[in-house]
Scaffold this motif. Structure first.
Motif, PDB file in Angstrom:
ATOM      1  N   GLU A  34      53.768  33.270 110.977  1.00  0.00           N
ATOM      2  CA  GLU A  34      55.132  33.367 111.486  1.00  0.00           C
ATOM      3  C   GLU A  34      55.969  34.399 110.750  1.00  0.00           C
ATOM      4  O   GLU A  34      56.676  35.191 111.377  1.00  0.00           O
ATOM      5  CB  GLU A  34      55.816  31.996 111.412  1.00  0.00           C
ATOM      6  CG  GLU A  34      57.235  32.006 112.005  1.00  0.00           C
ATOM      7  CD  GLU A  34      57.868  30.627 112.003  1.00  0.00           C
ATOM      8  OE1 GLU A  34      59.027  30.525 112.416  1.00  0.00           O
ATOM      9  OE2 GLU A  34      57.187  29.665 111.582  1.00  0.00           O
ATOM     10  N   ARG A  37      54.858  37.754 111.666  1.00  0.00           N
ATOM     11  CA  ARG A  37      55.099  37.963 113.095  1.00  0.00           C
ATOM     12  C   ARG A  37      56.521  38.478 113.311  1.00  0.00           C
ATOM     13  O   ARG A  37      56.752  39.375 114.126  1.00  0.00           O
ATOM     14  CB  ARG A  37      54.865  36.658 113.850  1.00  0.00           C
ATOM     15  CG  ARG A  37      54.841  36.826 115.362  1.00  0.00           C
ATOM     16  CD  ARG A  37      54.159  35.654 116.030  1.00  0.00           C
ATOM     17  NE  ARG A  37      54.830  34.384 115.779  1.00  0.00           N
ATOM     18  CZ  ARG A  37      54.265  33.343 115.184  1.00  0.00           C
ATOM     19  NH1 ARG A  37      53.019  33.413 114.756  1.00  0.00           N
ATOM     20  NH2 ARG A  37      54.943  32.222 115.019  1.00  0.00           N
ATOM     21  N   ASP A  38      57.471  37.944 112.577  1.00  0.00           N
ATOM     22  CA  ASP A  38      58.863  38.403 112.685  1.00  0.00           C
ATOM     23  C   ASP A  38      59.008  39.839 112.179  1.00  0.00           C
ATOM     24  O   ASP A  38      59.724  40.652 112.777  1.00  0.00           O
ATOM     25  CB  ASP A  38      59.792  37.481 111.883  1.00  0.00           C
ATOM     26  CG  ASP A  38      59.903  36.089 112.490  1.00  0.00           C
ATOM     27  OD1 ASP A  38      59.570  35.936 113.679  1.00  0.00           O
ATOM     28  OD2 ASP A  38      60.315  35.167 111.760  1.00  0.00           O
TER      29      ASP A  38
END
Length: 341
Positions: A34, A37-38
């Motif tokens: 996550e 991913r950002d």
């Protein structure tokens, strides 16, 4: 060379091919943890630095476009070459993330670079992750040996190492500057065309001609980039000009100017020594001296020669006629400074 109609056609064609690659890129980015991913979403222009959706600039996707067109030119279908196109785009972005850290670049694609927005650690980790995903994408092609990609990566590393080392060295020659262009840019663009041709099922000898086309095109592309880094429009190229001057990069225009043997060359050489930061006005004066010393003209001549070598190599690859014309049109657009926007 193509005219305006040809440039418009190939831009439309690029847009269509990019529409095939972008969903693949988004899907593979979703495989990241996550946090990364950002950061990846920011790098590719999908989110701002607070994670809010935005309409950003994912780049021109030049390399995957070359891959897909090379596949078509070798008699294959672009859809079958999508894993190859995704592979080269992931490798390209891995190199951008790491290069920005090494060069201290703060702006890319009209926004802050990842390391300047999120920190050096996240930029390095994202680059590492994209490289892993590139090998995973390559594995989808099945028959392709990953050793060829490893060789390409070593060429890229070599080119980047020369680029950094030459900042502090004297006596750099035009051949040295061309070795940087061949490693940093020519290697991956050559691999993009080679992998596209292989994905179409062509033999290795024919694929090698596609590679030579891409390598020479990459050299011409990099030389044009070096020219734009001195005399380009920041709004058009998406990053500031004169950053290479500040870093004392030995690009071909600079090397040719240093070896010019003219009054302008001598004045430029004297002022280019040392490590003091130049003001904006000084950078403008130095770029004028480079031009007066013949640096710009020398780079333009060598770019035209590399373009001609690329055309000759493409002819030897015996491409499908329509795709042959599209590859030539794309090469023409990529090596015209006025079209690089």
């Amino acid at each position: 060379m193509t005219g305006s109609a040809g440039a418009i056609h190939i831009r439309d064609r690029m847009s269509g091919l990019c529409s095939l690659v972008l969903p693949e890129l988004r899907a593979v980015a979703n495989e990241l943890p996550e946090r990364l991913r950002d950061v990846a979403g920011y790098h590719f222009g999908w989110y701002d630095d607070h994670g809010r959706p935005t309409i950003g600039d994912p780049g021109k996707l030049v390399r995957p476009t070359l891959t897909l067109l090379s596949a078509r030119a070798a008699g294959g279908m672009v859809e079958h070459a999508l894993p190859a196109a995704l592979t080269v785009e992931l490798v390209h972005n891995f190199s951008l993330l790491h290069d920005d850290v090494m060069d201290g670049g703060t702006v890319r694609r009209h926004r802050r670079t990842v390391w300047s927005a999120f920190g050096t650690a996240d930029a390095i980790l994202l680059g590492d992750a994209l490289l892993v995903l590139a090998f995973k994408s390559l594995a989808r092609l099945g028959q392709t040996n990953s050793a060829t990609l490893c060789d390409t990566l070593l060429e890229m590393v070599y080119g980047q190492s020369l680029d950094l080392a030459f900042e502090k060295e004297e006596g750099i020659t035009a051949d040295d500057a061309l070795a940087v262009a061949a490693g940093k840019t020519g290697a991956l663009m050559g691999y993009a065309c080679y992998l596209g041709a292989l994905s179409a099922g062509t033999d290795g000898r024919r694929a090698e001609h596609f590679r030579q086309f891409g390598e020479n095109l990459g050299i011409a592309f990099q030389l044009v980039d070096d020219i734009l880094g001195l005399w380009g429009d920041p709004e058009a190229i998406g990053k500031p000009v004169h950053t290479d001057l500040q870093a004392r990069k030995k690009t071909l225009p600079v090397v040719a100017a240093l070896a010019g043997g003219t009054v302008a060359a001598g004045r430029f050489a004297t002022r280019y020594r040392g490590r003091a930061r130049f003001s904006a006005g000084e950078c403008a004066e130095l770029s004028t001296l480079i031009e007066d010393a013949g640096g710009r003209a020398a780079a333009e001549r060598r770019a035209r020669r590399a373009f001609a070598d690329a055309v000759d190599a493409l002819d030897l690859a015996r491409p499908v006629p329509e795709a042959h014309a599209e590859l030539l049109a794309l090469a023409d657009v990529l090596t015209r400074p006025d079209d690089r926007r």
